[in-house]
Design an enzyme around this catalytic site. Structure first.
Site, PDB file in Angstrom:
ATOM      1  N   GLU A 364       0.811  -1.233   0.000  1.00 55.63           N
ATOM      2  CA  GLU A 364       0.000   0.000   0.000  1.00 55.63           C
ATOM      3  C   GLU A 364       0.837   1.273   0.000  1.00 55.63           C
ATOM      4  O   GLU A 364       0.637   2.193   0.790  1.00 55.63           O
ATOM      5  CB  GLU A 364      -0.940  -0.023   1.223  1.00 55.63           C
ATOM      6  CG  GLU A 364      -1.851  -1.232   1.263  1.00 55.63           C
ATOM      7  CD  GLU A 364      -2.688  -1.303   2.525  1.00 55.63           C
ATOM      8  OE1 GLU A 364      -2.745  -0.322   3.285  1.00 55.63           O
ATOM      9  OE2 GLU A 364      -3.305  -2.362   2.770  1.00 55.63           O
ATOM     10  N   GLU A 495      -6.090 -10.767  -0.432  1.00 59.60           N
ATOM     11  CA  GLU A 495      -6.864 -10.488   0.786  1.00 59.60           C
ATOM     12  C   GLU A 495      -8.367 -10.467   0.487  1.00 59.60           C
ATOM     13  O   GLU A 495      -9.102  -9.618   0.926  1.00 59.60           O
ATOM     14  CB  GLU A 495      -6.417  -9.150   1.395  1.00 59.60           C
ATOM     15  CG  GLU A 495      -4.939  -9.083   1.695  1.00 59.60           C
ATOM     16  CD  GLU A 495      -4.511  -7.766   2.308  1.00 59.60           C
ATOM     17  OE1 GLU A 495      -5.393  -7.019   2.777  1.00 59.60           O
ATOM     18  OE2 GLU A 495      -3.307  -7.462   2.315  1.00 59.60           O
TER      19      GLU A 495
HETATM   20  O1  G3I Z   1      -2.391  -6.517  19.162  1.00 62.44           O
HETATM   21  C1  G3I Z   1      -3.276  -5.555  19.745  1.00 62.44           C
HETATM   22  C2  G3I Z   1      -3.700  -6.026  21.109  1.00 62.44           C
HETATM   23  O2  G3I Z   1      -2.608  -6.084  21.973  1.00 62.44           O
HETATM   24  C3  G3I Z   1      -4.760  -5.055  21.652  1.00 62.44           C
HETATM   25  O3  G3I Z   1      -5.234  -5.546  22.884  1.00 62.44           O
HETATM   26  C4  G3I Z   1      -5.900  -4.964  20.660  1.00 62.44           C
HETATM   27  C5  G3I Z   1      -6.982  -4.026  21.163  1.00 62.44           C
HETATM   28  O4  G3I Z   1      -7.039  -2.937  20.325  1.00 62.44           O
HETATM   29  O5  G3I Z   1      -5.413  -4.488  19.392  1.00 62.44           O
HETATM   30  C6  G3I Z   1      -4.485  -5.403  18.839  1.00 62.44           C
HETATM   31  O6  G3I Z   1      -4.031  -4.919  17.595  1.00 62.44           O
HETATM   32  C7  G3I Z   1      -4.970  -4.990  16.559  1.00 62.44           C
HETATM   33  C8  G3I Z   1      -4.372  -5.831  15.433  1.00 62.44           C
HETATM   34  O7  G3I Z   1      -5.231  -5.860  14.275  1.00 62.44           O
HETATM   35  C9  G3I Z   1      -4.109  -7.265  15.891  1.00 62.44           C
HETATM   36  O8  G3I Z   1      -5.324  -7.869  16.167  1.00 62.44           O
HETATM   37  C10 G3I Z   1      -5.224  -3.568  16.041  1.00 62.44           C
HETATM   38  O9  G3I Z   1      -5.916  -2.855  17.026  1.00 62.44           O
HETATM   39  C11 G3I Z   1      -6.046  -3.610  14.799  1.00 62.44           C
HETATM   40  O10 G3I Z   1      -6.151  -2.362  14.207  1.00 62.44           O
HETATM   41  C12 G3I Z   1      -5.381  -4.533  13.773  1.00 62.44           C
HETATM   42  O11 G3I Z   1      -6.232  -4.621  12.621  1.00 62.44           O
HETATM   43  C13 G3I Z   1      -5.608  -5.259  11.515  1.00 62.44           C
HETATM   44  C14 G3I Z   1      -5.414  -4.227  10.398  1.00 62.44           C
HETATM   45  O12 G3I Z   1      -4.847  -4.864   9.250  1.00 62.44           O
HETATM   46  C15 G3I Z   1      -4.501  -3.133  10.874  1.00 62.44           C
HETATM   47  O13 G3I Z   1      -4.513  -2.146   9.842  1.00 62.44           O
HETATM   48  C16 G3I Z   1      -6.538  -6.340  10.992  1.00 62.44           C
HETATM   49  O14 G3I Z   1      -6.660  -7.354  11.950  1.00 62.44           O
HETATM   50  C17 G3I Z   1      -6.011  -6.905   9.699  1.00 62.44           C
HETATM   51  O15 G3I Z   1      -6.972  -7.778   9.112  1.00 62.44           O
HETATM   52  C18 G3I Z   1      -5.744  -5.787   8.695  1.00 62.44           C
HETATM   53  O16 G3I Z   1      -5.160  -6.344   7.575  1.00 62.44           O
HETATM   54  C19 G3I Z   1      -4.792  -5.416   6.552  1.00 62.44           C
HETATM   55  C20 G3I Z   1      -3.631  -5.999   5.817  1.00 62.44           C
HETATM   56  O17 G3I Z   1      -2.599  -6.251   6.720  1.00 62.44           O
HETATM   57  C21 G3I Z   1      -3.200  -5.081   4.703  1.00 62.44           C
HETATM   58  N1  G3I Z   1      -4.301  -4.824   3.797  1.00 62.44           N
HETATM   59  C22 G3I Z   1      -5.469  -4.289   4.449  1.00 62.44           C
HETATM   60  C23 G3I Z   1      -5.921  -5.218   5.543  1.00 62.44           C
HETATM   61  C24 G3I Z   1      -7.175  -4.708   6.189  1.00 62.44           C
HETATM   62  O18 G3I Z   1      -6.923  -3.494   6.817  1.00 62.44           O
END
Ligand code: G3I
Length: 590
Positions: A364, A495
């Protein structure tokens, strides 16, 4: 009268002709009214030859046999050629453990019964089950061992060879030009009882070849050559129920896993239906190197090893991304930041070398800009140009952060496939900008492919007609795939999911949320139709696609339900109960 079929003795019900007459009476009656019709069928030799192909190329090692005469078989050679023949012109009627010669032969219009069997009764029944000829030693010149077969019309007859309580059954096949005996004991004695027993084909060739459907070919005679037989490949996926195996001849089908799903209730679906994997978050910078020099691989290794143990291909996601990257990475000079990229990429790829076959090296890095130089997001109305995302990477190191990441990746694992990954992969302008630097990466042999995220929606924009999803069509994505492939790039769908919402309204508008726990029929049908049309296109372009990965396994665990708005979504093939949806059936229906 009891008699037995086949070599093993199976008592069958005492034999009664349909007309209620017993066997002996009917034969005598038949002999009394028997009229003489001159037959012309000489005894027959088996002489069959031909070629077996798959429609284009010869099929070697195919086994050819005769359904009614399995004694005679052949195996095709490298040219697919076969030849079946016999020399005896007779058929064996030996009983178990007998050492006598019991080969019955045809000579002209007569059946020659071997001396060893001349004390036996031989009866000939027509397809209607009526006894029409009989050789009884005490009547027909004892020891002569001849049954007259003249006057028989074309068709299939049964011959029983009876010695006391034991009887064997064979078939006598008569055509306009030939007559022969068949060697099978599989002939059902009940055939005699079934009036109007169909006049089966004179015989059939049975062809079996590895990887091909068994094939039966009717033949009208045992003397045929230059037969050309075409086998059809076994469609192994015809009844396949596993998504991954169903697409085995198209492309690997993967799913994103997380620290739970690779081993909880989702794992059974993952292992049954997917043959590729990617870690949703566990291989991102913040997970693998949360602080400088502190590499944490345990969680990712456990997930990657589970995938590899299950024979899956693993995609590495993601080495350099503007998100989920700790602040310390960006501190200091351009060279310090670039060195951190080299260190991270090198250490991480060496950890997973041989287990991760493809990497999203950079993710991205491209966005759309308005006239004021701001990111237009998904509203393409104010879009004036595409360019590098103004990320902290970009601010500190410019596009070198991209080239250095790929350079380090190529050096770290030359066997791995290196990808640039992005979304909204159906917009010409975005693709053109991506190609502007991908081509330069190609020139330095630093890239192998592009990842198209494909976070799709249940339909294109319906209201804000400047929303990017106006372009989210099968045609545009197909064009995207073909244009990247035309550059010699691998193309992965990386994805995939399909939100039940169109993207042209704010996800915070709760009045427009679908709040049912389970999708209703309308949504099921719409989603099934959407998945169907995209997978029809993916299959059409399977020569250009090397991986299709879903961004999750089931709707109970999707990033789309974890957005800050809290809006529930249903984007995958398995529902919140981990059951296959209509969308799954649609993807499997081909
Ligand atoms: O690890 C922390 C944890 O310690 C905490 O307690 C919890 C509560 O907020 O958050 C956890 O982190 C989260 C992380 O996923 C792991 O679960 C983040 O808040 C959350 O924002 C994050 O979201 C991920 C997102 O990328 C981040 O931008 C999604 O799961 C994941 O599916 C998404 O994947 C991305 C690809 O990597 C790139 N392309 C887009 C796609 C969707 O955004």
């Amino acid at each position: 009268m009891q008699y037995f079929t086949g070599e093993t003795l199976h008592p069958v019900h005492s034999f009664k002709l349909r007309c209620g007459m017993n066997l002996i009476t009917s034969c005598c009656v038949a002999m009394l009214v028997h009229t003489v019709v001159h037959a012309s069928a000489p005894a027959l030799q088996i002489a069959l030859s031909g070629t077996v192909t798959d429609g284009n190329d010869p099929v070697e090692n195919a086994i050819i046999s005769l359904v009614n005469n399995p004694l005679f078989i052949d195996t095709t050679d490298a040219d697919g050629a076969f030849s079946i023949s016999n020399s005896t012109g007779g058929i064996d009627v030996t009983r178990r453990n007998s050492r006598r010669d019991c080969t019955v032969r045809l000579s002209g219009n007569r059946m020659k019964i071997p001396i060893a069997m001349t004390n036996e009764k031989v009866s000939l029944y027509n397809a209607g089950g009526r006894c029409i000829r009989r050789y009884a030693p005490e009547k027909d010149r004892p020891g002569s061992g001849i049954m007259d077969l003249s006057g028989l019309s074309s068709g299939v007859y049964l011959v029983t060879f009876s010695a006391g309580r034991l009887s064997l059954v064979r078939k006598l096949m008569v055509t306009a030009t030939e007559m022969y005996l068949t060697g099978t004991d599989a002939v059902p004695s009940t055939g005699i009882r079934q009036r109007g027993w169909s006049q089966a084909a004179v015989d059939q060739l049975k062809i079996t070849g590895a990887g091909f459907n068994d094939t039966l070919v009717d033949i009208s005679s045992y003397r045929m050559d230059d037969l050309l037989i075409v086998l059809t490949p076994i469609d192994s996926t015809a009844t396949e129920t596993s998504l991954g195996r169903k697409y085995a001849n198209y492309f690997p089908v993967g799913a994103a896993i997380d620290g739970d799903s690779y081993r909880d209730a989702h794992a059974a679906i993952w292992k049954e239906h997917f043959n590729a994997a990617v870690c949703e978050n566990e291989m991102k910078w913040e997970s693998l190197q949360p602080t400088e020099g502190n590499f944490q691989f345990d969680q990712a290794n456990a997930m990657v090893n589970a995938a590899v143990t299950n024979g899956m291909l693993v995609r590495g996601h993601v080495l350099v991304w503007y998100n989920q990257t700790p602040d310390w990475v960006y501190q200091g000079s351009k060279e310090q930041v670039l060195q951190r990229i080299r260190t991270h990429v090198t250490r991480v790829m060496q950890e997973f070398k041989g287990r991760v076959y493809a990497w999203d090296v950079v993710n991205e890095a491209v966005i759309g800009y308005d006239a004021a130089g701001q990111d237009v997001g998904e509203d393409l109305g104010p879009l004036v140009r595409w360019g590098y995302r103004n990320s902290r990477w970009q601010q500190v190191a410019g596009e070198d952060h991209i080239f250095e990441a790929f350079r380090a990746a190529r050096a770290a694992d030359p066997d791995a496939k290196l990808f640039y990954n992005d979304y909204w992969n159906y917009l010409d302008g975005k693709r053109e900008f991506i190609i502007s630097f991908v081509k330069r990466l190609q020139e330095q042999n630093l890239i192998d492919g592009v990842g198209l995220q494909c976070h799709l929606n249940i339909s294109t924009a319906q209201e804000k007609m400047t929303n990017q999803t106006v372009y989210q069509t099968v045609e545009n994505l197909e064009k995207e795939i073909q244009e990247y492939a035309a550059l010699g790039l691998d193309v992965h769908i990386t994805e995939l999911d399909i939100s039940i919402y169109t993207r042209d309204y704010a996800s915070s508008d709760q009045s427009r949320w679908y709040t049912g726990y389970d999708l209703n029929e309308e949504y099921q049908d719409k989603m099934a139709a959407r998945y169907r049309e995209f997978f029809e296109m993916f299959r059409r372009n399977a020569d250009k696609l090397q991986n299709v990965t879903f961004w999750g396994i089931a709707d109970d665990n999707t990033w789309l339900s974890e957005l800050s708005s809290g809006r529930p979504d249903h984007p995958l093939l398995f529902d919140k109960h981990l059951q296959p949806k209509k969308a799954f059936d649609a993807v499997m229906d081909f």
